[in-house]
Design a protein around this motif. Structure first.
Motif, PDB file in Angstrom:
ATOM      1  N   THR A 114       0.834  -1.205   0.000  1.00  0.00           N
ATOM      2  CA  THR A 114       0.000   0.000   0.000  1.00  0.00           C
ATOM      3  C   THR A 114       0.861   1.244   0.000  1.00  0.00           C
ATOM      4  N   TYR A 115       0.287   2.322  -0.535  1.00  0.00           N
ATOM      5  CA  TYR A 115       0.980   3.602  -0.516  1.00  0.00           C
ATOM      6  C   TYR A 115      -0.037   4.734  -0.664  1.00  0.00           C
ATOM      7  N   ARG A 116      -0.242   5.464   0.418  1.00  0.00           N
ATOM      8  CA  ARG A 116      -1.032   6.709   0.438  1.00  0.00           C
ATOM      9  C   ARG A 116      -2.464   6.526  -0.074  1.00  0.00           C
ATOM     10  N   ARG A 117      -3.095   5.409   0.287  1.00  0.00           N
ATOM     11  CA  ARG A 117      -4.510   5.210  -0.058  1.00  0.00           C
ATOM     12  C   ARG A 117      -5.217   4.667   1.184  1.00  0.00           C
ATOM     13  N   VAL A 118      -5.281   5.503   2.202  1.00  0.00           N
ATOM     14  CA  VAL A 118      -5.710   5.057   3.525  1.00  0.00           C
ATOM     15  C   VAL A 118      -7.140   4.543   3.516  1.00  0.00           C
ATOM     16  N   ASN A 119      -8.078   5.306   2.981  1.00  0.00           N
ATOM     17  CA  ASN A 119      -9.480   4.892   3.014  1.00  0.00           C
ATOM     18  C   ASN A 119      -9.698   3.593   2.250  1.00  0.00           C
TER      19      ASN A 119
ATOM     20  N   ARG B 232       0.227  -7.330  10.848  1.00  0.00           N
ATOM     21  CA  ARG B 232       1.611  -6.896  11.052  1.00  0.00           C
ATOM     22  C   ARG B 232       1.966  -5.863   9.987  1.00  0.00           C
ATOM     23  N   ILE B 233       2.700  -4.844  10.392  1.00  0.00           N
ATOM     24  CA  ILE B 233       3.151  -3.805   9.478  1.00  0.00           C
ATOM     25  C   ILE B 233       4.596  -4.100   9.089  1.00  0.00           C
ATOM     26  N   VAL B 234       4.855  -4.148   7.784  1.00  0.00           N
ATOM     27  CA  VAL B 234       6.199  -4.349   7.261  1.00  0.00           C
ATOM     28  C   VAL B 234       6.599  -3.077   6.533  1.00  0.00           C
ATOM     29  N   GLU B 235       7.651  -2.423   6.985  1.00  0.00           N
ATOM     30  CA  GLU B 235       8.075  -1.164   6.381  1.00  0.00           C
ATOM     31  C   GLU B 235       9.168  -1.399   5.341  1.00  0.00           C
ATOM     32  N   VAL B 236       9.102  -0.594   4.267  1.00  0.00           N
ATOM     33  CA  VAL B 236      10.133  -0.614   3.227  1.00  0.00           C
ATOM     34  C   VAL B 236      10.557   0.823   2.950  1.00  0.00           C
ATOM     35  N   ASN B 237      11.783   0.995   2.488  1.00  0.00           N
ATOM     36  CA  ASN B 237      12.292   2.315   2.143  1.00  0.00           C
ATOM     37  C   ASN B 237      12.317   2.560   0.645  1.00  0.00           C
TER      38      ASN B 237
ATOM     39  N   SER C 213       8.072   6.431   4.621  1.00  0.00           N
ATOM     40  CA  SER C 213       7.707   7.840   4.496  1.00  0.00           C
ATOM     41  C   SER C 213       6.198   8.081   4.526  1.00  0.00           C
ATOM     42  N   ASP C 214       5.410   7.014   4.454  1.00  0.00           N
ATOM     43  CA  ASP C 214       3.951   7.133   4.381  1.00  0.00           C
ATOM     44  C   ASP C 214       3.374   7.191   5.798  1.00  0.00           C
ATOM     45  N   LEU C 215       3.515   8.337   6.422  1.00  0.00           N
ATOM     46  CA  LEU C 215       3.152   8.485   7.829  1.00  0.00           C
ATOM     47  C   LEU C 215       1.653   8.351   8.061  1.00  0.00           C
ATOM     48  N   GLU C 216       0.850   8.847   7.135  1.00  0.00           N
ATOM     49  CA  GLU C 216      -0.605   8.781   7.303  1.00  0.00           C
ATOM     50  C   GLU C 216      -1.086   7.333   7.344  1.00  0.00           C
ATOM     51  N   THR C 217      -0.554   6.511   6.443  1.00  0.00           N
ATOM     52  CA  THR C 217      -0.963   5.103   6.422  1.00  0.00           C
ATOM     53  C   THR C 217      -0.499   4.386   7.680  1.00  0.00           C
ATOM     54  N   LYS C 218       0.723   4.660   8.107  1.00  0.00           N
ATOM     55  CA  LYS C 218       1.234   4.000   9.316  1.00  0.00           C
ATOM     56  C   LYS C 218       0.401   4.381  10.537  1.00  0.00           C
ATOM     57  N   ALA C 219      -0.015   5.642  10.616  1.00  0.00           N
ATOM     58  CA  ALA C 219      -0.840   6.069  11.747  1.00  0.00           C
ATOM     59  C   ALA C 219      -2.187   5.363  11.732  1.00  0.00           C
ATOM     60  N   ALA C 220      -2.783   5.215  10.540  1.00  0.00           N
ATOM     61  CA  ALA C 220      -4.067   4.514  10.427  1.00  0.00           C
ATOM     62  C   ALA C 220      -3.924   3.049  10.812  1.00  0.00           C
ATOM     63  N   LEU C 221      -2.822   2.433  10.423  1.00  0.00           N
ATOM     64  CA  LEU C 221      -2.597   1.027  10.761  1.00  0.00           C
ATOM     65  C   LEU C 221      -2.353   0.848  12.258  1.00  0.00           C
ATOM     66  N   ASP C 222      -1.676   1.809  12.866  1.00  0.00           N
ATOM     67  CA  ASP C 222      -1.469   1.733  14.320  1.00  0.00           C
ATOM     68  C   ASP C 222      -2.804   1.727  15.056  1.00  0.00           C
ATOM     69  N   ARG C 223      -3.770   2.473  14.518  1.00  0.00           N
ATOM     70  CA  ARG C 223      -5.091   2.512  15.150  1.00  0.00           C
ATOM     71  C   ARG C 223      -5.842   1.203  14.948  1.00  0.00           C
ATOM     72  N   ARG C 224      -5.432   0.427  13.948  1.00  0.00           N
ATOM     73  CA  ARG C 224      -6.068  -0.874  13.692  1.00  0.00           C
ATOM     74  C   ARG C 224      -5.215  -2.026  14.207  1.00  0.00           C
ATOM     75  N   ALA C 225      -4.319  -1.751  15.124  1.00  0.00           N
ATOM     76  CA  ALA C 225      -3.344  -2.756  15.561  1.00  0.00           C
ATOM     77  C   ALA C 225      -3.990  -4.030  16.061  1.00  0.00           C
ATOM     78  N   GLY C 226      -5.185  -3.934  16.623  1.00  0.00           N
ATOM     79  CA  GLY C 226      -5.838  -5.124  17.150  1.00  0.00           C
ATOM     80  C   GLY C 226      -6.691  -5.846  16.133  1.00  0.00           C
ATOM     81  N   ALA C 227      -6.648  -5.395  14.877  1.00  0.00           N
ATOM     82  CA  ALA C 227      -7.503  -5.992  13.850  1.00  0.00           C
ATOM     83  C   ALA C 227      -7.143  -7.445  13.606  1.00  0.00           C
ATOM     84  N   LEU C 228      -8.152  -8.221  13.198  1.00  0.00           N
ATOM     85  CA  LEU C 228      -7.995  -9.632  12.863  1.00  0.00           C
ATOM     86  C   LEU C 228      -7.309 -10.396  13.995  1.00  0.00           C
TER      87      LEU C 228
END
Length: 334
Positions: A22-27, A73-78, A53-68
């Motif tokens: 994913t990249y910058r498509r939070v909704n 799990r969040i895997v970051e790439v540069n 660098s996609d801070l908005e997506t990471k923040a949204a995923l942090d809020r869904r940390a308990g999902a499923l």
């Protein structure tokens, strides 16, 4: 119909890892996660691959940390690009089956259940894909096709995955928005790192499909393995529905590289002649240029030049490697 013998198929369910780059498509991503949360067969783990660098997506995923049930799990790439994201996700995956979908797709509730059943009952199947029901501006694209995911002897690729009907059957190509692979089938393979583009890197699904098939596995397309696909904006040079010379050149380069890698020696010159003289609407040769000239005029000429450039540069990329079968660094499966 799937022509596979049930050799030693057991009833122990297979674990499935789902990977979403994913990249910058939070909704869109959150809608996709909602679809996975409603699966009748829950994934063993869910890996969302996101750029650092996609801070908005990471923040949204942090809020869904308990999902499923905590399986997210969040895997970051540069590094940008879908190829790197997918290869990184696969390296972190631990499931028996690796299912891949786009962040703008919403899997239907029986998606994973149907995927798991095909793999479990048919051990010679290495890849499973299905229909992605595509919506533009909220409207479903209509139509029905039986010819889906085929590669002709001269190199023409037929998609139609979004319109497929009929029974499950063997195909040559799966579509990236809805494809899954047996973990064992990916051993020693990787998504092609030489594909061009900074985002979608079009035709990465063509290359990995042909790689798995060449390794001796069967690929199955079943319209019942379904996702709803809402094509979202791309944050790279490839803007949907808008002609961009660089994006077309990249796409044609990628297709040319993938096909030259996998076609037999006698087929390659036939493919190049067909591609340059005829081609397709998406990658025109001379005949397609003449066909669309009356309606497109100068744009038709620009498309032809971009297509020819992509063919030439794809051939160059393929030719530079002394071993044309190598697709890049092998994925180290956990």
């Amino acid at each position: 119909m799937v022509q596979c013998a049930k050799r030693g198929a057991g009833w122990l369910k297979l674990n499935i890892t789902v990977i979403i780059p994913t990249y910058r498509r939070v909704n869109d991503l959150l809608n996709c996660l909602d679809g996975l949360d409603q699966q009748r067969l829950q994934p063993y783990e869910l890996l969302v691959v996101v750029r650092s660098s996609d801070l908005e997506t990471k923040a949204a995923l942090d809020r869904r940390a308990g999902a499923l049930g905590g399986r997210l799990r969040i895997v970051e790439v540069n590094q940008p690009g879908q190829v790197h994201a997918l290869n990184t996700g696969i390296m972190h995956a631990t499931g028996d089956i690796i299912a891949i979908t786009d962040d703008d797709a919403v899997p239907r509730p029986d998606w994973l259940m149907r995927i798991e059943r095909i793999f479990r009952e048919h051990p010679e199947v290495g890849g499973v894909g299905g229909r992605d029901y595509v919506y533009h501006n909220g409207q479903l694209i209509g139509g029905e096709k039986k010819n889906v995911g085929r590669l002709s002897w001269y190199g023409r690729v037929t998609g139609n995955h979004h319109l497929g009907i009929g029974e499950a059957r063997e195909v040559d190509v799966l579509k990236g928005a809805n494809m899954s692979f047996r973990r064992a089938a990916l051993r020693g393979l990787s998504f092609e790192h030489r594909l061009r583009g900074t985002g979608a890197q079009v035709h990465n699904d063509l290359d990995i499909s042909l790689s798995v098939k060449r390794a001796g596995w069967k690929l199955i397309y079943s319209p019942e393995v379904a996702v709803d696909h809402y094509p979202a904006v791309r944050h790279d040079e490839d803007k949907r529905g808008i002609f961009h010379p660089e994006a077309m050149t990249n796409a044609v380069h990628n297709e040319t590289l993938a096909l030259l890698k996998h076609l037999k020696a006698a087929q390659r010159p036939v493919y190049l002649i067909w591609a340059l003289l005829i081609g397709t609407r998406a990658a025109p040769g001379l005949v397609q240029f003449l066909r669309h000239w009356p309606s497109e005029r100068r744009v038709a000429g620009k498309k032809l030049l971009a297509s020819i450039k992509g063919r030439y540069e794809g051939w160059q990329t393929w030719r530079r490697n002394s071993d044309h079968a190598i697709s890049g660094p092998q994925i180290r499966l956990q």
